[in-house]
Write an enzyme that holds these catalytic residues in place. Structure first.
Site, PDB file in Angstrom:
ATOM      1  N   CYS A 104       0.756  -1.269  -0.146  1.00 42.24           N
ATOM      2  CA  CYS A 104      -0.094   0.164  -0.069  1.00 42.24           C
ATOM      3  C   CYS A 104       1.105   1.397   0.134  1.00 42.24           C
ATOM      4  O   CYS A 104       1.360   1.581  -0.849  1.00 42.24           O
ATOM      5  CB  CYS A 104      -1.100  -0.009   1.203  1.00 42.24           C
ATOM      6  SG  CYS A 104      -2.381   1.117   1.131  1.00 42.24           S
ATOM      7  N   HIS A 120      -3.722  -4.900   0.676  1.00 44.95           N
ATOM      8  CA  HIS A 120      -3.168  -5.439   1.938  1.00 44.95           C
ATOM      9  C   HIS A 120      -3.164  -6.864   1.921  1.00 44.95           C
ATOM     10  O   HIS A 120      -4.055  -7.430   2.378  1.00 44.95           O
ATOM     11  CB  HIS A 120      -3.948  -4.680   2.867  1.00 44.95           C
ATOM     12  CG  HIS A 120      -3.614  -3.288   3.235  1.00 44.95           C
ATOM     13  ND1 HIS A 120      -2.515  -3.091   3.972  1.00 44.95           N
ATOM     14  CD2 HIS A 120      -3.951  -2.238   2.558  1.00 44.95           C
ATOM     15  CE1 HIS A 120      -2.651  -1.731   4.129  1.00 44.95           C
ATOM     16  NE2 HIS A 120      -3.565  -1.305   3.366  1.00 44.95           N
ATOM     17  N   GLU A 169      -1.428  -8.838   3.709  1.00 43.38           N
ATOM     18  CA  GLU A 169      -1.539  -9.332   5.179  1.00 43.38           C
ATOM     19  C   GLU A 169      -2.692  -9.351   5.835  1.00 43.38           C
ATOM     20  O   GLU A 169      -3.067 -10.134   6.751  1.00 43.38           O
ATOM     21  CB  GLU A 169      -0.614  -8.451   6.098  1.00 43.38           C
ATOM     22  CG  GLU A 169      -1.363  -7.156   6.559  1.00 43.38           C
ATOM     23  CD  GLU A 169      -1.533  -5.838   5.630  1.00 43.38           C
ATOM     24  OE1 GLU A 169      -2.058  -4.911   5.754  1.00 43.38           O
ATOM     25  OE2 GLU A 169      -1.302  -6.095   4.279  1.00 43.38           O
TER      26      GLU A 169
END
Length: 247
Positions: free
Chosen positions: A115, A214, A216
């Site tokens: 990001c 994202h 994660e």
């Protein structure tokens, strides 16, 4: 048995409160980043902002680098005045992460920008950003409601590093951003788009990769697993090979 590679993860520097302590300055990163590294086979090492000139020394002790998400980079870095909705609030982090990226690129250390991290990578390479994406595309696509992640499609570009890691024609990813790549930085190429044309991934030499979403926040470990593999292969680079490269 070979040790797991050490993956540096940049951090926020913010005021936080806990227990009896109020508004203390802290260095932190959401736990999902460290879990993402751990679950992919690496060991996360948190990197709070430091003096930029120390970046080569820090990276010489790591096997790979992750530049995490966060607030907007100061548009002065790419020669623009701030948009009214730009929130550039972390000058220490801007300086530190820019130095880390320059050092990683010079030394060939595997790098993943997530990001904001992808945006800083593009700016370090001489690119610019769209400062407020809802000015040019559907405002509901690229971010969820405040405090939550949205989801949208991305389309990896075949024949790129990312296209090899994510070979499907499109996939749905967790997302939260209001800025995006405008002019592409030197030495980078686009490796994924959103259906509306927004650049969703860029990559450079070696294992240099930035993703706008994202990963994660999801269950797909493929991008981080690839970074861990690249880190394992590259960690034989000695300290003296890193520092002269940065001058």
């Amino acid at each position: 048995m070979d040790r797991r590679p050490f993956i540096g993860v940049s951090t926020y520097q913010v005021d936080a409160s806990w227990s009896d302590w109020r508004a203390r300055r802290v260095a932190l990163v959401p736990e999902r980043y460290t879990a993402y590294v751990r679950d992919s086979g690496g060991i996360a090492v948190l990197l709070p902002p430091d003096a930029p000139e120390r970046a080569p020394e820090v990276l010489a002790r790591l096997d790979a680098l992750v530049i995490a998400g966060g607030p907007d980079i100061d548009p002065a870095y790419y020669g623009q005045p701030p948009h009214p909705l730009t929130e550039a609030s972390c000058p220490e982090r801007d300086h530190w992460e820019s130095a880390l990226i320059r050092a990683a690129l010079a030394a060939g250390i595997p790098l993943l920008g997530i990001c904001r991290g992808m945006q800083v990578l593009n700016v370090v390479c001489g690119g610019t950003l769209i400062q407020h994406l809802p000015d040019v595309v559907d405002p509901d696509v690229h971010a969820g409601t405040p405090g939550t992640y949205g989801r949208h499609l991305v389309r990896p570009v075949p024949g790129t590093l990312l296209g090899g890691l994510l070979p499907e024609s499109e996939l749905t990813v967790p997302t939260f951003h209001h800025q995006a790549v405008d002019r592409l930085g030197a030495g980078l190429r686009v490796s994924a788009h959103a259906p509306d044309g927004t650049v969703e991934a860029v990559e450079g030499p070696g294992f240099t990769l930035g993703v706008q979403w994202h990963p994660e926040q999801g269950e797909d470990l493929r991008v981080m697993q690839a970074l861990v593999r690249a880190a394992t292969a590259a960690r034989t680079v000695p300290l003296e090979a890193v520092e002269p490269a940065l001058g």
